[in-house]
Design a protein around this motif. Structure first.
Motif, mmCIF file in Angstrom:
data_model
loop_
_atom_site.group_PDB
_atom_site.id
_atom_site.type_symbol
_atom_site.label_atom_id
_atom_site.label_comp_id
_atom_site.label_asym_id
_atom_site.label_seq_id
_atom_site.Cartn_x
_atom_site.Cartn_y
_atom_site.Cartn_z
ATOM 1 N N HIS A 1 102.867 50.028 91.597
ATOM 2 C CA HIS A 1 102.131 49.814 90.350
ATOM 3 C C HIS A 1 100.632 49.610 90.626
ATOM 4 C CE1 HIS A 1 101.357 48.328 86.311
ATOM 5 N NE2 HIS A 1 100.845 47.235 86.823
ATOM 6 N N LEU A 2 100.315 48.857 91.676
ATOM 7 C CA LEU A 2 98.915 48.681 92.063
ATOM 8 C C LEU A 2 98.278 50.023 92.429
ATOM 9 C CD1 LEU A 2 98.995 45.422 94.235
ATOM 10 C CD2 LEU A 2 97.947 45.706 91.976
ATOM 11 N N LEU A 3 99.048 50.873 93.100
ATOM 12 C CA LEU A 3 98.528 52.179 93.484
ATOM 13 C C LEU A 3 98.258 53.043 92.259
ATOM 14 C CD1 LEU A 3 100.797 52.831 96.569
ATOM 15 C CD2 LEU A 3 98.323 52.439 96.595
ATOM 16 N N ARG A 4 99.138 52.994 91.277
ATOM 17 C CA ARG A 4 98.900 53.750 90.052
ATOM 18 C C ARG A 4 97.629 53.266 89.370
ATOM 19 N NH1 ARG A 4 104.396 52.849 89.086
ATOM 20 N NH2 ARG A 4 103.932 51.438 87.357
ATOM 21 N N ALA A 5 97.493 51.947 89.285
ATOM 22 C CA ALA A 5 96.306 51.387 88.636
ATOM 23 C C ALA A 5 95.044 51.781 89.385
ATOM 24 C CB ALA A 5 96.431 49.864 88.561
ATOM 25 N N ALA A 6 95.102 51.740 90.729
ATOM 26 C CA ALA A 6 93.936 52.075 91.548
ATOM 27 C C ALA A 6 93.557 53.544 91.413
ATOM 28 C CB ALA A 6 94.206 51.733 93.010
ATOM 29 N N GLY A 7 94.495 54.371 90.950
ATOM 30 C CA GLY A 7 94.212 55.790 90.768
ATOM 31 C C GLY A 7 93.590 56.121 89.436
ATOM 32 N N THR A 8 93.403 55.136 88.571
ATOM 33 C CA THR A 8 92.789 55.388 87.274
ATOM 34 C C THR A 8 91.296 55.130 87.338
ATOM 35 O OG1 THR A 8 93.073 53.118 86.451
ATOM 36 C CG2 THR A 8 94.928 54.626 86.156
ATOM 37 N N ALA A 9 90.579 55.680 86.376
ATOM 38 C CA ALA A 9 89.120 55.575 86.390
ATOM 39 C C ALA A 9 88.625 54.191 86.002
ATOM 40 C CB ALA A 9 88.526 56.623 85.451
ATOM 41 N N VAL B 1 90.733 48.518 92.341
ATOM 42 C CA VAL B 1 91.519 47.556 93.116
ATOM 43 C C VAL B 1 90.993 47.535 94.539
ATOM 44 C CG1 VAL B 1 93.808 46.907 93.955
ATOM 45 C CG2 VAL B 1 93.553 47.937 91.679
ATOM 46 N N ARG B 2 90.571 46.369 94.988
ATOM 47 C CA ARG B 2 90.021 46.230 96.337
ATOM 48 C C ARG B 2 90.739 45.101 97.056
ATOM 49 N NH1 ARG B 2 84.698 48.211 95.992
ATOM 50 N NH2 ARG B 2 84.456 47.792 98.226
ATOM 51 N N VAL B 3 91.068 45.321 98.312
ATOM 52 C CA VAL B 3 91.779 44.339 99.128
ATOM 53 C C VAL B 3 90.807 43.658 100.080
ATOM 54 C CG1 VAL B 3 93.598 43.991 100.840
ATOM 55 C CG2 VAL B 3 93.939 45.625 98.972
ATOM 56 N N ILE B 4 90.907 42.342 100.182
ATOM 57 C CA ILE B 4 90.096 41.563 101.118
ATOM 58 C C ILE B 4 90.974 41.189 102.297
ATOM 59 C CG2 ILE B 4 88.676 39.506 101.423
ATOM 60 C CD1 ILE B 4 88.319 39.493 98.346
ATOM 61 N N LYS B 5 90.633 41.652 103.467
ATOM 62 C CA LYS B 5 91.485 41.494 104.643
ATOM 63 C C LYS B 5 91.638 40.029 105.055
ATOM 64 C CE LYS B 5 90.547 46.090 106.511
ATOM 65 N NZ LYS B 5 90.073 46.875 107.685
ATOM 66 N N LEU B 6 92.705 39.789 105.815
ATOM 67 C CA LEU B 6 93.077 38.421 106.164
ATOM 68 C C LEU B 6 92.037 37.698 107.012
ATOM 69 C CD1 LEU B 6 96.856 38.986 106.998
ATOM 70 C CD2 LEU B 6 95.902 37.894 104.963
ATOM 71 N N ASP B 7 91.211 38.440 107.737
ATOM 72 C CA ASP B 7 90.234 37.782 108.601
ATOM 73 C C ASP B 7 88.961 37.380 107.852
ATOM 74 O OD1 ASP B 7 89.264 40.300 108.166
ATOM 75 O OD2 ASP B 7 88.815 40.753 110.267
ATOM 76 N N ARG B 8 88.934 37.590 106.554
ATOM 77 C CA ARG B 8 87.790 37.205 105.744
ATOM 78 C C ARG B 8 88.044 35.860 105.071
ATOM 79 N NH1 ARG B 8 83.554 40.562 107.086
ATOM 80 N NH2 ARG B 8 84.282 42.729 107.247
ATOM 81 N N SER C 1 91.593 50.313 100.847
ATOM 82 C CA SER C 1 92.447 49.393 100.087
ATOM 83 C C SER C 1 93.738 50.076 99.683
ATOM 84 C CB SER C 1 91.699 48.894 98.834
ATOM 85 O OG SER C 1 90.590 48.099 99.195
ATOM 86 N N ARG C 2 93.657 51.322 99.251
ATOM 87 C CA ARG C 2 94.868 52.069 98.909
ATOM 88 C C ARG C 2 95.789 52.207 100.115
ATOM 89 N NH1 ARG C 2 92.279 57.020 95.330
ATOM 90 N NH2 ARG C 2 92.009 55.848 93.380
ATOM 91 N N ASP C 3 95.211 52.505 101.263
ATOM 92 C CA ASP C 3 96.028 52.637 102.473
ATOM 93 C C ASP C 3 96.718 51.316 102.818
ATOM 94 O OD1 ASP C 3 95.377 55.279 102.745
ATOM 95 O OD2 ASP C 3 93.807 54.960 104.251
ATOM 96 N N ILE C 4 96.010 50.204 102.644
ATOM 97 C CA ILE C 4 96.598 48.893 102.926
ATOM 98 C C ILE C 4 97.774 48.624 101.988
ATOM 99 C CG2 ILE C 4 96.174 46.404 102.854
ATOM 100 C CD1 ILE C 4 93.267 47.021 103.710
ATOM 101 N N ILE C 5 97.615 48.982 100.717
ATOM 102 C CA ILE C 5 98.693 48.757 99.749
ATOM 103 C C ILE C 5 99.879 49.677 100.039
ATOM 104 C CG2 ILE C 5 99.318 48.810 97.305
ATOM 105 C CD1 ILE C 5 96.347 48.210 96.695
#
Length: 312
Positions: free
Chosen positions: A223-231, A235-242, A300-304
């Motif tokens: 579902h996150l991937l579908r949302a990230a594919g819309t204009a 959706v952005r992911v903040i990595k664990l080391d941050r 971010s998409r690749d991480i999801i």
């Protein structure tokens, strides 16, 4: 955390890369009724009340006794964060000595602001602070939200939301759970409109913190991937080391005709609505920093996708 228990995405979009194309989620679209005008009318009414008070050289403390309330109650009314009570508004209008034309404006805005919103039918299972947020979301032109514990409410699936409701309402009946989940689903419907645009900043740990079984989590990742594919959804992911803040933050920007922006900071069983200029500036800087340190849209998409694969 109640404020983050929302529902599902509305737009299904085919993923552009071979890796993303392996995911085949349902792509259901939900029709929407036109957005109600109550939230805008409430904010406009609050702005007029504030302008009339200030033009008469009165402070919040001066007029609080007029409505038998506190300065915070007056402040919420002027910011359009609380549904206006006709008695309070009319008492203030009389205290300010408004003329006939001004009283007509008050009555017109009050009538519009009193129109029943869809979420009022869920008032028995929804805290007041969350109803205020839902009201404001419906009239925002852009929303930026950071989450560190759960998927943001505006991007949750039905089953993911159900698992969260069960977690935070352990003694609730199935009927109560169904009503709360339905509220979260209805809240999502604003995404079918041209506005608001949504930026969701997610701590990476959210993707691996289980809320239900593998199926629930995989569907949520898809579902996150579908949302990230819309204009309109970023959706952005903040990595664990941050390093990220210890609590969720939401920033809303509104069109002309009321307060231009506010920040919503959710606590365990309450929330703060921030409108003061200096505090707002601090929260804007925090969210800007989080966007700067987040992974790119493609990364971010690749991480999801990688997270989704773990739940096969």
């Amino acid at each position: 955390m109640l404020g983050t228990l929302s529902a599902f995405c509305l737009l299904g979009v085919r993923m552009p890369t071979p890796r993303l194309a392996r995911l085949r989620p349902d792509a259901s679209v939900v029709p929407l009724q036109p957005a109600p005008s109550r939230a805008v009318a409430g904010r406009l009414l609050g702005e007029e009340l504030r302008r009339w008070r200030e033009s008469r050289g009165l402070t919040l403390k001066d007029v609080a006794p007029v409505i038998r309330g506190s300065t915070s109650k007056i402040s919420r009314l002027e910011r359009g964060e609380s549904p206006p009570k006709p008695r309070d508004v009319r008492d203030l209008a009389r205290h300010y000595g408004l003329g006939q034309q001004e009283m007509q404006l008050v009555e017109r805005l009050l009538e519009q602001a009193q129109d029943c919103e869809w979420y009022e039918q869920f008032s028995d299972v929804t805290p007041t602070y969350l109803r205020r947020l839902i009201q404001l979301e419906g009239s925002a032109k852009s929303i930026c939200t950071f989450e560190n514990q759960v998927v943001p409410g505006l991007l949750q699936t039905r089953e993911y939301a159900r698992e969260l409701v069960r977690l935070v309402m352990p003694g609730a009946s199935e009927d109560e759970i169904d009503r709360v989940v339905e509220l979260r689903i209805r809240r999502q419907l604003i995404l079918a409109h041209g506005v608001p645009r949504l930026t969701a900043l997610l701590d990476e740990s959210i993707l691996y913190r289980r809320r239900g079984g593998d199926r629930v989590m995989r569907e949520q990742m898809e579902h996150l991937l579908r949302a990230a594919g819309t204009a309109k959804v970023n959706v952005r992911v903040i990595k664990l080391d941050r390093v990220t803040p210890p609590h969720p933050i939401t920033h809303l920007v509104f069109p002309e005709g009321g307060p231009s922006e506010l920040a919503y900071v959710e606590l365990i069983r309450s929330a703060n609505y921030v409108t003061q200029t200096r505090a707002l500036d601090d929260y804007r800087k925090i969210l800007t920093h989080l966007r700067d340190i987040s992974a790119s849209l493609e990364e971010s998409r690749d991480i999801i996708v990688e997270a989704a694969e773990r739940y096969r």
